[in-house]
Design an enzyme around this catalytic site. Sequence first.
Site, mmCIF file in Angstrom:
data_model
loop_
_atom_site.group_PDB
_atom_site.id
_atom_site.type_symbol
_atom_site.label_atom_id
_atom_site.label_comp_id
_atom_site.label_asym_id
_atom_site.label_seq_id
_atom_site.Cartn_x
_atom_site.Cartn_y
_atom_site.Cartn_z
ATOM 1 N N GLY A 33 -16.679 -66.861 32.512
ATOM 2 C CA GLY A 33 -16.913 -68.131 31.733
ATOM 3 C C GLY A 33 -17.975 -67.853 30.721
ATOM 4 O O GLY A 33 -18.520 -66.834 30.402
ATOM 5 N N HIS A 39 -15.556 -60.684 25.590
ATOM 6 C CA HIS A 39 -14.815 -60.949 26.510
ATOM 7 C C HIS A 39 -13.263 -61.185 25.819
ATOM 8 O O HIS A 39 -12.119 -60.601 26.229
ATOM 9 C CB HIS A 39 -14.619 -62.469 27.260
ATOM 10 C CG HIS A 39 -15.734 -62.624 28.017
ATOM 11 N ND1 HIS A 39 -17.323 -63.483 27.433
ATOM 12 C CD2 HIS A 39 -16.229 -62.234 29.288
ATOM 13 C CE1 HIS A 39 -18.176 -63.437 28.510
ATOM 14 N NE2 HIS A 39 -17.731 -62.640 29.625
ATOM 15 N N GLN A 63 -22.817 -63.111 43.793
ATOM 16 C CA GLN A 63 -23.587 -61.928 43.083
ATOM 17 C C GLN A 63 -24.686 -62.279 42.586
ATOM 18 O O GLN A 63 -25.409 -61.399 41.881
ATOM 19 C CB GLN A 63 -22.497 -61.226 42.031
ATOM 20 C CG GLN A 63 -22.139 -62.333 40.954
ATOM 21 C CD GLN A 63 -21.083 -61.792 39.985
ATOM 22 O OE1 GLN A 63 -19.926 -61.713 40.540
ATOM 23 N NE2 GLN A 63 -21.369 -61.112 38.984
ATOM 24 N N GLY A 149 -15.431 -54.493 30.555
ATOM 25 C CA GLY A 149 -16.322 -54.111 29.502
ATOM 26 C C GLY A 149 -17.207 -52.950 29.952
ATOM 27 O O GLY A 149 -17.576 -52.960 31.249
ATOM 28 N N VAL A 178 -19.063 -54.514 22.982
ATOM 29 C CA VAL A 178 -18.887 -55.145 21.654
ATOM 30 C C VAL A 178 -20.480 -55.667 21.479
ATOM 31 O O VAL A 178 -21.063 -56.368 22.274
ATOM 32 C CB VAL A 178 -18.270 -56.304 21.813
ATOM 33 C CG1 VAL A 178 -18.206 -57.081 20.489
ATOM 34 C CG2 VAL A 178 -16.756 -56.001 22.068
ATOM 35 N N ARG A 189 -25.620 -64.520 28.713
ATOM 36 C CA ARG A 189 -27.045 -64.820 28.715
ATOM 37 C C ARG A 189 -27.869 -65.101 27.464
ATOM 38 O O ARG A 189 -28.937 -65.484 27.526
ATOM 39 C CB ARG A 189 -27.700 -63.584 29.759
ATOM 40 C CG ARG A 189 -26.937 -63.995 31.096
ATOM 41 C CD ARG A 189 -27.795 -62.774 32.046
ATOM 42 N NE ARG A 189 -27.100 -62.522 33.342
ATOM 43 C CZ ARG A 189 -27.575 -63.268 34.403
ATOM 44 N NH1 ARG A 189 -28.199 -64.259 34.310
ATOM 45 N NH2 ARG A 189 -26.660 -63.201 35.595
#
Length: 282
Positions: A33, A39, A63, A149, A178, A189
Amino acid sequence: MSAPIVRPLAELRALVRGWKSRGESIGVVPTMGALHEGHLSLVRAAKASCDRVIVTLFVNPRQFNNAEDFARYPRTEHADAELLGPLGVDALFVPDGDEVYPPDHATVISVSGVTAPLEGAHRPGHFDGVATVVTLLLNMTQADRAFFGEKDWQQLQLVRRLVQDLKLPVEIVPCPCVRAGDGLALSSRNQRLTAEGRARAATLPQALFEAVARIEAGEPAEATLAAAQAGLEAAGFAPVEYLALRDGETLGEPQPGRPARLLVAAWLDGVRLIDNLAVTLP
């Protein structure tokens, strides 16, 4: 119009059965998210090659090495659904935690070798959490292709190895990183950086691009990396957890004639940033 949110696995499975019965191909974009253009580029790639596209949204507790980091991770489900709507996503799968990891969940997937250095050394258990949730999501969605990615390069190599070793019937499709206009790799983040920190963060990709150019020009890698790390530290990055030249597939020592990768993880403004670039060794 927002993308349709699906929560129960049984509902998702019913959709998938219908699509597959009509011979439609399915692509999946796994996410946690807080979606951004990185994304969305994965979603566009999935839409270009698949009849149906599922985006998964699950902030995977297994994780995270730090409970506070997990708690602070941005959660923007409804905004994410609105971003995905215009792209024609067929389902935003947002499973409950207990559906992914019921109380009696006892299986952990562990991938050795490629996970040992770099992120694996600094975040014990992190890649077991990644491997386990990726396996679960691929099984839940029954996708034909999964889009990841290249920003999380070591994670991408883990997923490739996982799919190969477990003979999973899914194609892993890597997609380019990207970047913002100043070169910083897009990341959920990044929104936690202060304005000053965000301005200084551009030093990270600049250091990588400069180091790659010097290495490809034949300058000694060890001295080049030492100078790049000193520059990052002077810009306020502390600590620089690693800045390493590695084999692009195995993440071991780089080998002549094989693709190489320069990878970095460093803290700025209380935020951990990672990045990587391809390197052609002279």
